[in-house]
Design a protein around this motif. Structure first.
Motif, mmCIF file in Angstrom:
data_model
loop_
_atom_site.group_PDB
_atom_site.id
_atom_site.type_symbol
_atom_site.label_atom_id
_atom_site.label_comp_id
_atom_site.label_asym_id
_atom_site.label_seq_id
_atom_site.Cartn_x
_atom_site.Cartn_y
_atom_site.Cartn_z
ATOM 1 N N TYR A 38 -28.277 44.292 -1.794
ATOM 2 C CA TYR A 38 -28.124 42.894 -1.426
ATOM 3 C C TYR A 38 -27.768 42.707 0.054
ATOM 4 C CZ TYR A 38 -28.621 41.466 -6.314
ATOM 5 O OH TYR A 38 -29.112 41.217 -7.576
ATOM 6 N N HIS A 39 -27.222 43.755 0.694
ATOM 7 C CA HIS A 39 -26.911 43.627 2.128
ATOM 8 C C HIS A 39 -28.165 43.320 2.926
ATOM 9 C CE1 HIS A 39 -22.685 44.816 2.422
ATOM 10 N NE2 HIS A 39 -22.941 45.523 1.324
ATOM 11 N N SER A 40 -29.243 44.027 2.608
ATOM 12 C CA SER A 40 -30.460 43.811 3.400
ATOM 13 C C SER A 40 -31.229 42.578 2.933
ATOM 14 C CB SER A 40 -31.360 45.053 3.338
ATOM 15 O OG SER A 40 -31.706 45.312 1.997
ATOM 16 N N ILE A 41 -31.104 42.231 1.652
ATOM 17 C CA ILE A 41 -31.881 41.081 1.161
ATOM 18 C C ILE A 41 -31.189 39.758 1.509
ATOM 19 C CG2 ILE A 41 -32.897 40.003 -0.887
ATOM 20 C CD1 ILE A 41 -32.641 42.751 -2.238
ATOM 21 N N PHE A 42 -29.873 39.756 1.371
ATOM 22 C CA PHE A 42 -29.122 38.509 1.577
ATOM 23 C C PHE A 42 -28.061 38.706 2.660
ATOM 24 C CE2 PHE A 42 -30.038 38.310 -3.170
ATOM 25 C CZ PHE A 42 -31.048 37.355 -3.066
ATOM 26 N N PRO A 43 -28.456 38.886 3.934
ATOM 27 C CA PRO A 43 -27.465 39.178 4.971
ATOM 28 C C PRO A 43 -26.453 38.053 5.186
ATOM 29 C CG PRO A 43 -29.655 38.838 5.927
ATOM 30 C CD PRO A 43 -29.829 38.862 4.446
ATOM 31 N N THR A 44 -26.801 36.819 4.793
ATOM 32 C CA THR A 44 -25.857 35.707 5.025
ATOM 33 C C THR A 44 -25.030 35.371 3.782
ATOM 34 O OG1 THR A 44 -27.652 34.163 4.486
ATOM 35 C CG2 THR A 44 -27.279 34.611 6.828
ATOM 36 N N ALA A 45 -25.239 36.129 2.695
ATOM 37 C CA ALA A 45 -24.498 35.822 1.451
ATOM 38 C C ALA A 45 -23.034 36.230 1.581
ATOM 39 C CB ALA A 45 -25.140 36.558 0.277
ATOM 40 N N ASP A 46 -22.206 35.632 0.743
ATOM 41 C CA ASP A 46 -20.805 36.041 0.651
ATOM 42 C C ASP A 46 -20.775 37.252 -0.288
ATOM 43 O OD1 ASP A 46 -18.131 36.416 0.225
ATOM 44 O OD2 ASP A 46 -17.668 34.290 -0.071
ATOM 45 N N LEU A 47 -21.078 38.412 0.285
ATOM 46 C CA LEU A 47 -21.320 39.598 -0.542
ATOM 47 C C LEU A 47 -20.055 40.108 -1.227
ATOM 48 C CD1 LEU A 47 -23.890 41.371 1.777
ATOM 49 C CD2 LEU A 47 -24.329 40.356 -0.458
ATOM 50 N N LYS A 48 -18.923 39.872 -0.560
ATOM 51 C CA LYS A 48 -17.666 40.343 -1.164
ATOM 52 C C LYS A 48 -17.386 39.549 -2.445
ATOM 53 C CE LYS A 48 -13.045 41.229 0.370
ATOM 54 N NZ LYS A 48 -12.029 40.809 1.335
ATOM 55 N N ALA A 49 -17.502 38.219 -2.334
ATOM 56 C CA ALA A 49 -17.263 37.375 -3.510
ATOM 57 C C ALA A 49 -18.330 37.640 -4.573
ATOM 58 C CB ALA A 49 -17.275 35.904 -3.105
ATOM 59 N N LEU A 50 -19.563 37.837 -4.129
ATOM 60 C CA LEU A 50 -20.654 38.099 -5.084
ATOM 61 C C LEU A 50 -20.378 39.385 -5.862
ATOM 62 C CD1 LEU A 50 -23.483 37.456 -6.219
ATOM 63 C CD2 LEU A 50 -24.452 38.731 -4.294
ATOM 64 N N ARG A 51 -19.935 40.426 -5.134
ATOM 65 C CA ARG A 51 -19.665 41.703 -5.806
ATOM 66 C C ARG A 51 -18.591 41.530 -6.880
ATOM 67 N NH1 ARG A 51 -18.506 45.008 -1.663
ATOM 68 N NH2 ARG A 51 -16.296 44.850 -2.068
ATOM 69 N N LEU A 52 -17.536 40.751 -6.534
ATOM 70 C CA LEU A 52 -16.462 40.525 -7.512
ATOM 71 C C LEU A 52 -16.988 39.813 -8.758
ATOM 72 C CD1 LEU A 52 -13.405 39.463 -5.325
ATOM 73 C CD2 LEU A 52 -13.728 41.576 -6.643
ATOM 74 N N VAL A 53 -17.812 38.780 -8.543
ATOM 75 C CA VAL A 53 -18.368 38.043 -9.680
ATOM 76 C C VAL A 53 -19.234 38.977 -10.524
ATOM 77 C CG1 VAL A 53 -19.938 36.179 -10.376
ATOM 78 C CG2 VAL A 53 -18.353 35.815 -8.481
ATOM 79 N N LEU A 54 -20.090 39.764 -9.866
ATOM 80 C CA LEU A 54 -21.003 40.639 -10.619
ATOM 81 C C LEU A 54 -20.233 41.722 -11.359
ATOM 82 C CD1 LEU A 54 -24.025 40.959 -8.144
ATOM 83 C CD2 LEU A 54 -23.813 39.521 -10.185
ATOM 84 N N GLU A 55 -19.165 42.243 -10.736
ATOM 85 C CA GLU A 55 -18.354 43.262 -11.425
ATOM 86 C C GLU A 55 -17.717 42.679 -12.690
ATOM 87 O OE1 GLU A 55 -17.216 45.980 -7.542
ATOM 88 O OE2 GLU A 55 -15.631 44.777 -8.484
ATOM 89 N N LYS A 56 -17.207 41.444 -12.544
ATOM 90 C CA LYS A 56 -16.600 40.775 -13.717
ATOM 91 C C LYS A 56 -17.635 40.578 -14.809
ATOM 92 C CE LYS A 56 -12.717 37.942 -12.351
ATOM 93 N NZ LYS A 56 -12.342 36.660 -11.789
ATOM 94 N N LYS A 57 -18.824 40.130 -14.418
ATOM 95 C CA LYS A 57 -19.901 39.885 -15.394
ATOM 96 C C LYS A 57 -20.280 41.191 -16.093
ATOM 97 C CE LYS A 57 -20.982 35.500 -14.803
ATOM 98 N NZ LYS A 57 -21.101 34.513 -15.886
ATOM 99 N N GLN A 58 -20.369 42.278 -15.319
ATOM 100 C CA GLN A 58 -20.764 43.558 -15.917
ATOM 101 C C GLN A 58 -19.690 44.059 -16.875
ATOM 102 O OE1 GLN A 58 -23.692 44.922 -16.146
ATOM 103 N NE2 GLN A 58 -24.466 43.246 -14.895
#
Ligand code: SAM
Length: 318
Positions: free
Chosen positions: A3-23
């Motif tokens: 996701y770093h290369s696909i979404f360079p402007t995303a809030d990747l830290k928050a996204l990772r936390l959400v995805l970890e919770k979902k997983q």
């Protein structure tokens, strides 16, 4: 793809936390998730040779590519993913006739489809990924499907483990997670979602935020006929669906889009719904369109509201 290369402007830290919770959530052995995860795991070693995403039925694999025991297992797993809402699919020569003939919706979009070549695309509420597969021949760089329902998530994962398209991915996210993706998408599809939102204006703003400048949204919504810029707000249900909030006229949705900041707002299709497009099948055995409509007056829902139309818009973020 990371996701770093696909979404360079995303809030990747928050996204990772959400995805970890979902997983972690979906990884639990309770809550009935095993009902979908175990079947997926039982067939995810199988790879399809022949795929065709240009035909009405998304076609993945041929019967002769697998042995008879594997073929029976695939059929069993697919039956376990019932009810199939979106399709049609043809999997290793098993025809899956879903409730919705999604190819009709896709064919209405095709004439105005933005160029997807090398683009970053989002499909919001992608269900089992039918449209994501139909995008493949248009050569997108990456398509992210947002779909919070576990049944649909595992259905897509199973289909794509056969098809092996690495530039397609679904995450257990909803439209409400779009603020994590500012200026991230070249093209967003938001089909069949808006009338399920309690605040459609917030959803449209979130879509606008997630588009890159110059990006395009394709919106499709249930609608009521009429010229006034108004929306129906059902007392309890609309066409028996409790999760329906605002059902706009076309001019109302046009105004929503303009006032949420979109430019070049263009309606390109509007049509009444019918039992040709949404119906009970062998793969979706519950109530469908005919049960939602007043048998004595097909222009009214069972609740007495105007029967549903569908309206399509294309709009851009300048
Ligand atoms: C009416 S279906 C539309 C599916 C597909 N986009 C289409 O047009 O055929 C709505 C889809 O949105 C999904 N969904 C439910 N809650 C959602 C949310 N908060 N954000 C995005 N999608 C959601 C449902 O699981 C379902 O797959």
């Amino acid at each position: 793809m990371d996701y770093h290369s696909i979404f360079p402007t995303a809030d990747l830290k928050a996204l990772r936390l959400v995805l970890e919770k979902k997983q972690a959530w979906v990884g639990q052995s309770k809550k009935g998730f095993l009902r979908y995860r175990l079947p997926f795991e039982s067939v995810h070693h199988i790879r399809a040779g022949h795929c065709d995403f240009n035909s009405d039925a998304v076609t993945i694999g041929r019967k002769e590519e697998v042995d008879p025991a594997e073929h029976s297992r695939i059929l069993e797993v697919m039956r376990g993913f019932m009810p199939w809402r979106k399709g049609p699919f043809r999997l290793f020569d098993i025809d899956i006739d879903a409730e919705w003939r999604s190819e009709l919706k896709w064919n209405r979009i095709l004439p105005v489809l933005p160029d997807l070549t090398d683009r970053i695309v989002g499909d919001i509420g992608c269900n089992n990924g039918y449209y994501m597969f139909r995008m493949v021949p248009h050569r997108p760089k990456f398509v992210l499907g947002l779909e919070p329902y576990v049944q649909h998530y595992y259905t897509f994962k199973t289909l794509n483990s056969f098809a092996g398209r690495e530039n397609l991915r679904v995450e257990l996210l909803g439209i409400e997670h779009l603020p994590l993706f500012p200026d991230c998408f070249d093209v967003l599809f938001c089909l069949g979602i808006l009338y399920h939102r309690q605040s459609p204006i917030d959803s449209l703003r979130d879509l606008w935020t997630a588009l890159k400048p110059g990006g395009t949204v394709i919106i499709e919504s249930q609608a009521i006929p009429g010229h006034e810029p108004i929306a129906l707000f059902p007392e309890k249900t609309y066409a028996k669906v409790p999760g329906t909030w605002f059902v706009p006229t076309a001019s109302c949705l046009h105004n929503w889009l303009s006032r949420c900041g979109f430019s070049s707002v263009r309606q390109f299709c509007m049509h009444p719904m019918s039992n040709r497009e949404q119906r009970k099948t062998e793969w979706m055995v519950f109530e469908s369109y005919d049960d939602f409509i007043d048998a004595a007056d097909p222009e009214r829902t069972i609740e007495g509201y105007p029967a549903p139309w569908r309206v399509f818009f294309k709009a851009t973020k300048e």
